[in-house]
Design a protein around this motif. Structure first.
Motif, short mmCIF file in Angstrom:
data_model
loop_
_atom_site.label_atom_id
_atom_site.label_comp_id
_atom_site.label_asym_id
_atom_site.label_seq_id
_atom_site.Cartn_x
_atom_site.Cartn_y
_atom_site.Cartn_z
N ILE A 94 -19.93 -1.29 -7.08
CA ILE A 94 -18.64 -1.78 -6.85
C ILE A 94 -17.83 -0.84 -5.73
CG2 ILE A 94 -18.76 -3.49 -8.68
CD1 ILE A 94 -16.46 -2.14 -9.59
N PHE A 95 -18.09 0.17 -5.73
CA PHE A 95 -17.28 1.20 -5.06
C PHE A 95 -17.79 1.47 -3.65
CE2 PHE A 95 -16.45 1.85 -9.58
CZ PHE A 95 -15.22 2.04 -9.43
N ASP A 96 -18.87 1.43 -3.40
CA ASP A 96 -19.60 2.23 -2.33
C ASP A 96 -19.26 1.11 -1.17
OD1 ASP A 96 -21.10 3.01 -0.01
OD2 ASP A 96 -23.13 2.84 -1.08
N GLY A 97 -18.40 1.60 -0.29
CA GLY A 97 -17.89 0.94 0.91
C GLY A 97 -16.74 0.11 0.58
N PRO A 98 -16.41 -0.86 -0.46
CA PRO A 98 -15.13 -1.48 -0.81
C PRO A 98 -14.06 -0.51 -0.94
CG PRO A 98 -16.83 -2.73 -1.63
CD PRO A 98 -17.53 -1.39 -1.10
N LEU A 99 -14.15 0.40 -1.91
CA LEU A 99 -13.08 1.61 -2.29
C LEU A 99 -12.42 1.82 -0.73
CD1 LEU A 99 -11.33 3.10 -4.07
CD2 LEU A 99 -13.04 5.05 -4.08
N GLY A 100 -13.31 2.17 0.20
CA GLY A 100 -12.55 2.83 1.50
C GLY A 100 -11.98 1.75 2.11
N VAL A 101 -12.22 0.44 2.11
CA VAL A 101 -11.74 -0.57 2.61
C VAL A 101 -10.29 -1.00 2.12
CG1 VAL A 101 -11.66 -3.32 3.17
CG2 VAL A 101 -13.91 -1.81 3.65
N TYR A 102 -10.42 -1.24 0.81
CA TYR A 102 -9.13 -1.44 0.06
C TYR A 102 -8.22 -0.37 -0.17
CZ TYR A 102 -10.52 -6.14 -0.23
OH TYR A 102 -11.09 -7.39 0.03
N ALA A 103 -8.71 0.90 -0.05
CA ALA A 103 -7.75 2.03 -0.01
C ALA A 103 -6.95 1.87 1.18
CB ALA A 103 -8.68 3.34 -0.23
N ALA A 104 -7.79 1.89 2.28
CA ALA A 104 -6.94 1.75 3.67
C ALA A 104 -5.71 0.54 3.68
CB ALA A 104 -8.07 1.48 4.80
N LEU A 105 -6.16 -0.49 2.96
CA LEU A 105 -5.02 -1.47 3.02
C LEU A 105 -3.97 -1.27 1.99
CD1 LEU A 105 -3.84 -4.37 3.43
CD2 LEU A 105 -5.64 -5.19 1.58
N GLU A 106 -4.45 -0.54 0.83
CA GLU A 106 -3.27 0.05 -0.13
C GLU A 106 -2.39 1.14 0.50
OE1 GLU A 106 -0.89 0.23 -3.31
OE2 GLU A 106 -2.24 -1.37 -2.74
N ALA A 107 -2.99 2.04 1.11
CA ALA A 107 -2.35 3.17 2.06
C ALA A 107 -1.32 2.48 2.99
CB ALA A 107 -3.25 4.21 2.70
N VAL A 108 -1.64 1.42 3.51
CA VAL A 108 -0.60 0.63 4.50
C VAL A 108 0.57 -0.13 3.71
CG1 VAL A 108 -0.41 -1.31 6.06
CG2 VAL A 108 -2.02 0.38 6.46
N ARG A 109 0.14 -0.65 2.72
CA ARG A 109 1.09 -1.29 1.69
C ARG A 109 2.09 -0.18 1.13
NH1 ARG A 109 -3.01 -5.60 -1.07
NH2 ARG A 109 -3.91 -3.34 -1.92
N THR A 110 1.59 1.03 0.80
CA THR A 110 2.33 2.06 0.50
C THR A 110 3.20 2.72 1.55
OG1 THR A 110 0.64 2.70 -0.90
CG2 THR A 110 2.28 4.32 -0.50
N LEU A 111 2.68 2.46 2.91
CA LEU A 111 3.44 3.03 3.88
C LEU A 111 4.77 1.87 4.28
CD1 LEU A 111 0.54 4.39 6.43
CD2 LEU A 111 2.54 5.73 5.18
N GLN A 112 4.39 0.84 4.13
CA GLN A 112 5.04 -0.39 4.36
C GLN A 112 6.34 -0.14 3.35
OE1 GLN A 112 2.60 -3.70 3.68
NE2 GLN A 112 2.56 -3.84 5.90
N ALA A 113 6.25 0.28 2.06
CA ALA A 113 7.38 0.35 1.05
C ALA A 113 8.13 1.70 1.33
CB ALA A 113 6.93 0.28 -0.26
N SER A 114 7.64 2.66 2.14
CA SER A 114 8.21 4.01 2.13
C SER A 114 9.19 3.92 3.40
CB SER A 114 7.07 5.20 2.43
OG SER A 114 6.39 5.05 3.83
N ASN A 115 9.92 5.22 3.67
CA ASN A 115 10.51 5.43 4.86
C ASN A 115 9.91 6.29 5.68
OD1 ASN A 115 12.92 4.03 3.81
ND2 ASN A 115 13.24 5.63 2.11
N ALA A 116 8.58 6.26 5.86
CA ALA A 116 7.92 7.04 6.81
C ALA A 116 8.37 6.62 8.16
CB ALA A 116 6.58 6.99 6.50
N ASP A 117 8.68 7.55 9.18
CA ASP A 117 9.10 7.46 10.38
C ASP A 117 7.62 7.44 11.33
OD1 ASP A 117 10.21 7.21 12.75
OD2 ASP A 117 10.88 9.36 13.06
N LEU A 118 7.32 6.51 11.58
CA LEU A 118 6.11 6.28 12.15
C LEU A 118 5.97 5.81 13.50
CD1 LEU A 118 3.59 4.28 9.66
CD2 LEU A 118 4.26 6.60 9.74
N ARG A 119 5.15 6.18 14.64
CA ARG A 119 5.31 5.89 15.91
C ARG A 119 4.01 5.38 16.43
NH1 ARG A 119 7.70 11.07 14.87
NH2 ARG A 119 9.70 11.15 15.68
#
Length: 417
Positions: A94-119
């Motif tokens: 269940i991890f090979d591939g999907p972990l990377g897909v949903y980790a990327a989505l989770e990373a974005v959700r984490t960035l959305q909740a942060s105060n990161a200054d993105l450009r």
């Protein structure tokens, strides 16, 4: 920034239900491109992208991209992208591939909740047919996104039943009309399970890959003469299998010598042997072998292929057989971008997560993407090194730690001009 481990776990486990198979131990799934399981996995992924406020597009070969453009960011700025794949091998984990897909989505959700200054915007990507389980061509979706293969070439590929990729994508409703061009990304990051024991042995939670192995595939044909096993004297035989067996031993010895003298990361495998007529009472008249040569050093790959040719020449002189050699696939090793590797290593240090630099002995979509933009590949540990197996397992703490590094890496890469 800290990712939501439980949310990531729920996404990966939910995805694992698509194509789930009955197993005595572990968590198995089979998700082939164009199957009903593939359709459901794709639809769920799109729903999760939309729930997070990302705009979704699908290209002609079914690559799915969700884009988040932070408030105040130029939507035309070159995005930073991350992701992996949702398809699986038959009876995979269940991890090979999907972990990377949903980790990327989770990373974005984490960035959305942060105060990161993105450009820069951030893309979350799932590539089509990474495994090659249905069409015998791995890294298929990323090869189109990177311009290695045209959409038309990919869509015309047929499976064992003669059905094309195009027809399968139409059937599941993911034959899109958008474009996905990897060369338009400012940088790319992929998180994947290691599929080996290096991290587990070292006690580290994350690997930062600086090189991905190249792959050369070769076909060897040995042609003798089929004859009666009882009536043909030993000194009159043209036995293709005996010669092929000597070649296999020669090739193994050559690989060991290359490892000892040239490159310790080189590997060579004869993994397929087709014998004809393949009957107990017939001297084998024909053998076809398929070989796999890998290394992060292209020179050692060439050396192993040359040694294989030399072995066949020598064996032809000794035995009444004819041989042929075809190097039909040749993908060079890939180097990750120094700046991306450095960002990921710095992220690990900042977060106090045990990490190490290493190479990848398996191929990943990042290999294609690295030909057109800056890339980095991250690994999370695989228990006992198992993958492509229902017993594949990565502890959830390790999944979260690797995703923390991914989120921090994306924040840094998306903060530059």
């Amino acid at each position: 920034m800290q990712v939501d481990q439980e949310r990531l776990r729920r996404d990966v486990e939910r995805n694992g239900q698509f194509g789930a198979i009955d197993v005595d131990e572990g968590h198995g799934r089979t998700v082939l491109t164009g199957s009903d399981a593939d359709r459901r996995a794709r639809e769920f992924f799109v729903s999760r992208l939309e729930d997070a406020g990302l705009s979704v597009r699908v290209d002609a070969v079914g690559n799915i991209v969700g884009r988040w453009t932070p408030e105040g960011v130029d939507p035309d700025a070159a995005p930073v992208a991350a992701g992996s794949h949702l398809d699986s091998v038959p009876k995979g984990g269940i991890f090979d591939g999907p972990l990377g897909v949903y980790a990327a989505l989770e990373a974005v959700r984490t960035l959305q909740a942060s105060n990161a200054d993105l450009r820069r915007p951030v893309d979350v990507v799932s590539f089509t047919e990474e495994e090659g389980a249905r069409f015998s061509f791995g890294l298929l979706g990323s090869s189109v996104a990177a311009g290695v293969r045209t959409p038309e070439e990919a869509l015309s590929l047929a499976d064992d039943e003669g059905r094309t990729l195009g027809s399968h994508l139409q059937n599941v409703g993911f034959a899109g009309d958008d474009d996905v061009h990897a060369d338009e990304w400012s940088a790319w990051a992929e998180l994947h399970v290691e599929q080996g024991t290096t991290l587990e042995s070292a006690g580290n939670q994350v690997g930062v890959v600086d090189a991905i192995t190249g792959i050369t595939n070769c076909r060897v044909e040995v042609v003798g003469e089929a004859d009666h096993a009882g009536a043909t004297p030993m000194d009159e035989r043209s036995d293709a299998l005996t010669t092929a067996s000597e070649f296999i031993v020669d090739f193994r010895r050559a690989a060991e010598e290359v490892v000892a003298s040239t490159s310790p990361t080189a590997v060579g495998t004869v993994g397929r042997c087709d014998v004809a007529p393949n009957a107990r009472n017939i001297v084998p008249g024909h053998v076809e072998l398929h070989m796999d040569i890998r290394d992060v050093e292209y020179e050692s790959m060439n050396a192993l292929a040359d040694r294989a040719r030399q072995s066949l020449t020598r064996l032809e002189r000794r035995a009444p057989v004819r041989t042929e050699f075809d190097r039909y696939r040749d993908q060079r090793p890939s180097r990750m971008a120094d700046r991306c590797v450095e960002v990921a290593l710095n992220a690990a240090e900042t977060l106090d997560i045990g990490a190490q630099k290493m190479h990848s002995a398996a191929m990943h979509d990042t290999a294609n993407v690295s030909s057109v933009t800056d890339t980095v590949l991250l690994f999370a540990p695989s228990r006992n090194g198992l993958s492509h197996n229902p017993l594949e397992w990565t502890d959830w703490d390790d999944c979260a730690a690797a995703t923390d590094i991914l989120a921090t890496t994306l924040a840094e890469l998306a903060s530059d001009y």
